[in-house]
Design a protein around this motif. Structure first.
Motif, PDB file in Angstrom:
ATOM      1  N   SER A  45      80.083  45.720  35.047  1.00 17.56           N
ATOM      2  CA  SER A  45      79.784  44.624  35.940  1.00 17.56           C
ATOM      3  C   SER A  45      78.927  44.749  37.023  1.00 17.56           C
ATOM      4  N   ALA A  46      78.213  46.257  36.689  1.00 18.82           N
ATOM      5  CA  ALA A  46      77.153  46.589  37.949  1.00 18.82           C
ATOM      6  C   ALA A  46      76.071  45.523  38.015  1.00 18.82           C
ATOM      7  N   SER A  47      75.522  45.233  39.209  1.00 17.83           N
ATOM      8  CA  SER A  47      74.590  44.563  39.401  1.00 17.83           C
ATOM      9  C   SER A  47      73.978  45.305  40.742  1.00 17.83           C
ATOM     10  N   SER A  48      72.580  44.668  40.794  1.00 22.62           N
ATOM     11  CA  SER A  48      71.463  45.005  42.003  1.00 22.62           C
ATOM     12  C   SER A  48      70.577  44.140  42.268  1.00 22.62           C
ATOM     13  N   TRP A  49      70.187  44.165  43.453  1.00 24.56           N
ATOM     14  CA  TRP A  49      69.103  43.310  43.767  1.00 24.56           C
ATOM     15  C   TRP A  49      67.875  44.270  44.568  1.00 24.56           C
ATOM     16  N   PHE A  50      66.742  44.226  43.909  1.00 22.19           N
ATOM     17  CA  PHE A  50      65.638  45.052  44.467  1.00 22.19           C
ATOM     18  C   PHE A  50      64.571  44.104  44.440  1.00 22.19           C
ATOM     19  N   GLN A  51      63.743  44.649  45.585  1.00 25.35           N
ATOM     20  CA  GLN A  51      62.602  43.757  45.975  1.00 25.35           C
ATOM     21  C   GLN A  51      61.444  44.541  46.595  1.00 25.35           C
ATOM     22  N   ASN A  52      60.115  44.026  46.456  1.00 23.35           N
ATOM     23  CA  ASN A  52      59.237  44.781  47.128  1.00 23.35           C
ATOM     24  C   ASN A  52      58.285  43.668  47.743  1.00 23.35           C
ATOM     25  N   THR A  53      57.537  44.152  48.974  1.00 23.64           N
ATOM     26  CA  THR A  53      56.717  42.949  49.411  1.00 23.64           C
ATOM     27  C   THR A  53      55.207  43.892  49.585  1.00 23.64           C
ATOM     28  N   VAL A  54      54.209  43.439  49.127  1.00 22.96           N
ATOM     29  CA  VAL A  54      52.781  44.207  48.980  1.00 22.96           C
ATOM     30  C   VAL A  54      52.004  43.566  50.213  1.00 22.96           C
ATOM     31  N   VAL A  55      51.304  44.107  50.966  1.00 21.32           N
ATOM     32  CA  VAL A  55      50.563  43.390  52.079  1.00 21.32           C
ATOM     33  C   VAL A  55      49.137  44.080  51.764  1.00 21.32           C
ATOM     34  N   GLY A  56      48.359  43.380  51.501  1.00 20.14           N
ATOM     35  CA  GLY A  56      46.972  44.164  51.056  1.00 20.14           C
ATOM     36  C   GLY A  56      45.731  43.264  52.151  1.00 20.14           C
ATOM     37  N   LEU A  57      44.844  44.219  52.108  1.00 21.14           N
ATOM     38  CA  LEU A  57      43.571  43.954  52.793  1.00 21.14           C
ATOM     39  C   LEU A  57      42.402  44.419  52.523  1.00 21.14           C
ATOM     40  N   SER A  58      41.431  43.499  51.901  1.00 25.15           N
ATOM     41  CA  SER A  58      40.149  44.169  51.452  1.00 25.15           C
ATOM     42  C   SER A  58      38.949  43.657  52.251  1.00 25.15           C
ATOM     43  N   LEU A  59      38.062  44.576  52.543  1.00 25.27           N
ATOM     44  CA  LEU A  59      36.789  44.133  53.307  1.00 25.27           C
ATOM     45  C   LEU A  59      35.390  44.261  52.480  1.00 25.27           C
ATOM     46  N   GLY A  60      34.668  43.227  52.403  1.00 24.23           N
ATOM     47  CA  GLY A  60      33.372  43.555  51.677  1.00 24.23           C
ATOM     48  C   GLY A  60      32.749  42.137  51.618  1.00 24.23           C
ATOM     49  N   SER A  61      31.315  42.416  51.691  1.00 23.09           N
ATOM     50  CA  SER A  61      30.233  41.445  51.686  1.00 23.09           C
ATOM     51  C   SER A  61      30.324  40.603  50.557  1.00 23.09           C
ATOM     52  N   GLY A  62      30.806  41.216  49.345  1.00 23.70           N
ATOM     53  CA  GLY A  62      30.541  40.359  48.024  1.00 23.70           C
ATOM     54  C   GLY A  62      31.921  39.770  47.621  1.00 23.70           C
ATOM     55  N   LEU A  63      32.927  39.866  48.477  1.00 22.90           N
ATOM     56  CA  LEU A  63      34.213  39.512  47.889  1.00 22.90           C
ATOM     57  C   LEU A  63      34.290  37.863  47.508  1.00 22.90           C
ATOM     58  N   ASN A  64      33.687  36.911  48.232  1.00 25.90           N
ATOM     59  CA  ASN A  64      33.570  35.723  47.866  1.00 25.90           C
ATOM     60  C   ASN A  64      32.158  35.043  47.585  1.00 25.90           C
ATOM     61  N   LYS A  65      31.316  35.912  46.767  1.00 28.01           N
ATOM     62  CA  LYS A  65      29.845  35.865  46.182  1.00 28.01           C
ATOM     63  C   LYS A  65      30.139  35.801  44.722  1.00 28.01           C
ATOM     64  N   PRO A  66      29.293  34.851  44.127  1.00 28.43           N
ATOM     65  CA  PRO A  66      29.203  35.126  42.653  1.00 28.43           C
ATOM     66  C   PRO A  66      28.553  36.516  42.381  1.00 28.43           C
ATOM     67  N   GLU A  67      29.064  36.984  41.301  1.00 31.49           N
ATOM     68  CA  GLU A  67      28.439  38.564  41.128  1.00 31.49           C
ATOM     69  C   GLU A  67      26.855  38.535  40.623  1.00 31.49           C
ATOM     70  N   LYS A  68      26.648  37.499  39.998  1.00 32.08           N
ATOM     71  CA  LYS A  68      25.172  37.622  39.576  1.00 32.08           C
ATOM     72  C   LYS A  68      24.043  37.243  40.948  1.00 32.08           C
ATOM     73  N   ASN A  69      24.717  37.107  41.978  1.00 32.68           N
ATOM     74  CA  ASN A  69      23.975  37.267  43.480  1.00 32.68           C
ATOM     75  C   ASN A  69      24.188  38.219  44.183  1.00 32.68           C
ATOM     76  N   TRP A  70      25.022  39.268  43.624  1.00 29.27           N
ATOM     77  CA  TRP A  70      25.219  40.384  44.432  1.00 29.27           C
ATOM     78  C   TRP A  70      23.946  41.483  44.742  1.00 29.27           C
ATOM     79  N   LYS A  71      23.710  41.978  45.792  1.00 32.06           N
ATOM     80  CA  LYS A  71      23.125  43.012  46.034  1.00 32.06           C
ATOM     81  C   LYS A  71      23.863  44.186  46.169  1.00 32.06           C
ATOM     82  N   GLU A  72      23.273  45.564  46.458  1.00 35.03           N
ATOM     83  CA  GLU A  72      23.858  46.734  46.224  1.00 35.03           C
ATOM     84  C   GLU A  72      25.264  46.840  47.209  1.00 35.03           C
ATOM     85  N   LEU A  73      24.964  46.333  48.566  1.00 35.73           N
ATOM     86  CA  LEU A  73      26.154  46.511  49.518  1.00 35.73           C
ATOM     87  C   LEU A  73      27.148  45.653  48.952  1.00 35.73           C
TER      88      LEU A  73
END
Length: 403
Positions: A45-73
């Motif tokens: 009859s054993a039971s449990s509730w387990f959960q996790n919350t992941v908060v992520g932050l990424s910074l970068g000039s290419g995040l929302n650009k098509p890869e074919k248009n990327w420069k090195e930065l």
């Protein structure tokens, strides 16, 4: 023009709500895994509730650009991530299983789970990352295993040598990889273990492992052995119409890798944990299956073998399974998953124990890009490995919210 159902969105719900610029990605992912015993084990009859919350932050000039248009930065980005884990982590102990039945189970509290600078490959030939890192997801991970809930199936091949920096543990490290369209990808990683436990405890978590000294190296080669099958990388066309749906199953992959860990642990604190030299090899294969069931199918197999079984608490792992997308009419984004695993125990560190096995059946319900539900049934074979606990039937559900 083709319409694509279930195609990945550019950003989570919070991105437009907060009005963030294109060079910022902010996300919150909440996962919950309520589960309980049905029959067998020490306490059915054993039971449990387990959960996790992941908060992520990424910074970068290419995040929302098509890869074919990327420069090195544009290849470069900074990643920061915090994970909070909460609930009862003791279900497997109460049932008599050696391994957690839930993927998420770790010591409760808030963890630093990433703080790194990364160079994304894009369309170039190399990638790299450095900072506070885990070995996964770049090493020891077979994408097909992400479809499961039991920790031995949705895991880094159930490699549990104390000190290995596997999420949520992070430690200073570096990863570099070279990529070729014809020869696949070759990746190398090095991880310095001395500060790992103190980093885990920095926000108040009791990491439940002693101070670890030493280092870990990993080398891995992976390739798509069916590169000519471009259809397996494209959306699935529905009934010869102009409407397509996202392909939920992973691409074919062959993987071969090895690791070398040299650890020193306080002997008085580590009975049965094993320290010293730990070497091992691992591999996996994911292959398409053409059957008149569902819209897309995969078979997969994976395994790991320790070359130092006297120091490795679980020296062998074998797993395999079947994934099928769209098995029910009008549910093209749902995935049915069947998986099997077997983990052995070290005869030196766990005398008298042989193996523990798992059979899991689950069904992932794609409610929306934001919400997914995954009912699951598990049968734990030879719980604890010593033949003294009755096989365990357990069931539950996983809830994912992607914000």
């Amino acid at each position: 023009m083709l319409g694509v159902l279930g195609a990945p969105v550019e950003a989570g719900l919070l991105q437009p709500l907060l009005g963030l610029p294109d060079w910022v990605d902010f996300s919150i992912q909440f996962t919950s895994e309520p589960m309980g015993g049905i029959q067998g084990g020490l306490n059915p009859s054993a039971s449990s509730w387990f959960q996790n919350t992941v908060v992520g932050l990424s910074l970068g000039s290419g995040l929302n650009k098509p890869e074919k248009n990327w420069k090195e930065l544009d290849h470069w980005q900074v990643n920061l991530e915090l994970t909070n884990q909460a609930g009862n982590p003791n279900l497997n102990t109460e049932l008599g299983s050696a391994f957690p039945l839930q993927t998420l189970v770790n010591p409760v509290g808030t963890w630093i789970t990433a703080a790194s600078v990364e160079r994304n490959r894009g369309e170039s030939w190399w990638s790299a990352s450095a900072g506070l890192l885990s070995m996964d997801p770049d090493f020891l991970v077979t994408p097909a295993m992400n479809s499961y809930i039991n920790s031995t199936l949705n895991n880094t091949l159930n490699l549990l040598v104390v000190g290995l920096p596997i999420n949520p543990f992070v430690t200073p490290g570096v990863k570099v990889a070279a990529h070729s369209e014809t020869m696949g990808s070759l990746a190398y990683g090095y991880f310095h273990l001395d500060p790992e436990t103190s980093i885990a405890a920095s926000l108040g978590v009791n990491p439940e492992q002693p101070q670890v000294q030493g280092g870990v190296q990993a080398l891995q080669w992976s390739i798509n052995p069916l590169r000519s099958r471009q259809d397996l990388l494209e959306p699935i066309r529905l009934n010869n119409s102009h409407v397509t749906v996202e392909r939920m199953l992973p691409a074919p992959e062959a993987q071969l890798g090895s690791y070398l860990a040299s650890t020193k642990l306080p002997s008085a604190q580590t009975p049965g944990m094993g320290s010293g030299l730990n070497r091992g090899i691992y591999g996996s294969l994911t292959w398409p299956l053409d059957v008149p069931l569902g819209m897309d199918n995969r078979l997969w197999a994976a395994g790991s073998l320790s070359l130092d079984p006297d120091n490795n608490p679980f020296p062998t792992f074998l797993g395999g399974g079947w994934l099928s997308q769209g098995v029910l009419p009008n549910r093209p984004l749902d995935v049915l998953a069947l998986g099997v695993s077997r983990t052995s125990f070290s005869p030196t560190l766990s005398p008298g124990a042989t193996y523990e096995g798992v059979i899991e059946l689950n069904y992932s319900i794609h409610v929306s890009e934001t919400v997914q539900l995954q009912p699951v049934m598990q049968w734990i074979i030879n719980p604890g490995g010593e033949g003294q606990v009755q096989g365990i039937w357990a069931g539950g559900v996983q809830l994912n919210l992607n914000l």
